[in-house]
Structure formats: C-alpha cells, structure tokens
Design a protein around this motif. Structure first.
Motif, mmCIF file in Angstrom:
data_model
loop_
_atom_site.group_PDB
_atom_site.id
_atom_site.type_symbol
_atom_site.label_atom_id
_atom_site.label_comp_id
_atom_site.label_asym_id
_atom_site.label_seq_id
_atom_site.Cartn_x
_atom_site.Cartn_y
_atom_site.Cartn_z
ATOM 1 N N GLN A 122 21.120 -15.334 11.396
ATOM 2 C CA GLN A 122 21.135 -13.945 10.903
ATOM 3 C C GLN A 122 22.371 -13.632 10.054
ATOM 4 N N SER A 156 17.101 -4.906 8.613
ATOM 5 C CA SER A 156 18.290 -5.681 8.268
ATOM 6 C C SER A 156 18.356 -5.876 6.755
ATOM 7 N N ALA A 159 21.608 -11.362 7.311
ATOM 8 C CA ALA A 159 20.985 -10.092 7.719
ATOM 9 C C ALA A 159 21.986 -8.948 7.781
ATOM 10 N N HIS A 203 21.749 -5.665 15.449
ATOM 11 C CA HIS A 203 22.261 -5.863 14.082
ATOM 12 C C HIS A 203 22.437 -4.537 13.330
#
Length: 226
Positions: A168, A14, A171, A102
């Motif tokens: 996140q 990420s 990220a 992700h």
C-alpha cells in the motif's frame, strides 16, 4: 469520569482509488478497553457515519470485539451523532485518540482544522494518542513555540516494512515512519512486523499496528487514571 474523543477519518478512497476508511479493530479494541473508565464521543472531518474500511470488517469477522462494535446500539448512536471536527471543543475532553486505517494519512494529515485541534489538545496539556496510521493525523500538531509535537519524542506507528508487506505504499501520500522522523520524532517498533508495540512519551501515546489496539487502550486507561 474522564472524557475521550475518538477521531475517525472521513476518507473512503485511497490514492490508488481503492476503498479505505477507518480500521475496525483499531476502534473496537480501544473502545471496549476504555468505555468503563471514560465517556467517549466520536468525531470526524465530515461528522456523522465516517466510512469503515470494509477490508478490515472482512479480516476481523471472527474477532469478537470487532463484531460486537459493529452491532453495538450505543456505538451506532455515537456514529450517527459524530461531531464535525470544526464543532469540537477541546475543553470538553481529557484526551484525543485517532483511529487508524489508510484514510487518516489522506484527509486528517493535511486538514488545517485537525492540525489546530491536535495543537490545542497538546498545548492544553491533554493526552494525544493514535494507533497504526492514526499518528499521521498528528503531523500538523505543534507546541506553543510552533515546534512539531513529535520533535525529540519517541513514537510508533505503521512501519515502512508493514506498509510494503500490504503493498500500500502508493495508496498514501507519505510513509508514516519516514514522515514523523523528518519532524524530529524518534521511531520505535516491535522486533517483528505486526508485533504489538505501544510507546508512551509523556502525554503522547502511540501504537504501531492493529495488534497494538488493545494495548493502547490499556495505556490510555493508565494515563487517564494518572
């Protein structure tokens, strides 16, 4: 029998440097929902053996379908022979399905090869589908007039609230809910975070989160039958 292309991220890190990849149940549940109704091929930007998000393996180690998927010899063979996106021919498939995690927000969202693939599927009148962060892979897709495939259409995907809940936000390069709304999409979500939600708007089929992975498989079966 109809044919479906499952597209996985090739990204394993990420923006914050943490391991990422494709999210296990978001591949496993749709796969087993579809496998008796369609032939399925795998693809990713870099081809064979795209990286799984190990946190999803740990989180779903008690999930029967996820465990089955990891140990399925047919699935392993599909991963080993996964096509590069640049080698995919749209005419070979009736639908494309983007697995979440992700990773897709980082590589597939900005990949020109993928943007052309999405556009070609859409302009050929085929089903374009994705779950959780998977819709991020569709942001480069356009119709024959060059307009976003999301413009004026209803969709779902991982919500801002869910991204904040898993901490996140940093990220990924963008928040999916905001980005697709900026392209003219009409965002819908489950009443509560993590609730299952699938939105079908014509040939565009999207699911909100990991709990939507089974239901989006069912929606794809219906759409392919139609």
């Amino acid at each position: 029998m109809p044919s479906v292309l499952f597209v996985f991220t090739s990204c394993n890190k990420s923006l914050t440097g943490n391991p990422t990849g494709w999210y296990l149940p978001e591949a496993a549940h749709p796969y087993y929902g579809l496998v008796e109704h369609a032939s399925i091929d795998f693809a990713s930007p870099n081809g064979p053996n795209p990286p799984v998000d190990e946190s999803s393996v740990k989180a779903f180690e008690k999930d029967d379908l996820s465990t089955k998927f990891l140990n399925d010899s047919t699935v392993k063979q599909k991963f080993e022979s996964a096509k590069k996106l640049s080698d995919v021919s749209v005419k070979d498939y009736d639908a494309v399905f983007y697995v979440g995690g992700h990773g897709p927000v980082i590589d597939l969202a900005s990949d020109p090869v993928n943007a052309k693939l999405v556009s070609d599927f859409w302009q050929s009148g085929k089903i374009v589908s994705a779950v959780c962060h998977g819709p991020a892979a569709l942001v480069g897709g356009v119709d024959a007039n060059g307009k976003s495939i999301f413009e004026g259409r209803s969709f779902t995907g991982f919500s801002n609230a869910e991204e904040q809940a898993v901490d996140q936000v940093k990220a990924v390069p963008f928040l999916l809910e905001d980005k697709i709304q900026s392209l003219g999409g009409k965002y819908e979500k489950a009443p509560e975070p993590w609730g299952a939600k699938v939105v079908v708007d014509g040939k565009l089929i999207t699911g909100q989160n990991p709990n939507s992975a089974g239901p989006i498989g069912e929606a794809l079966v219906k759409a392919l039958a139609a």
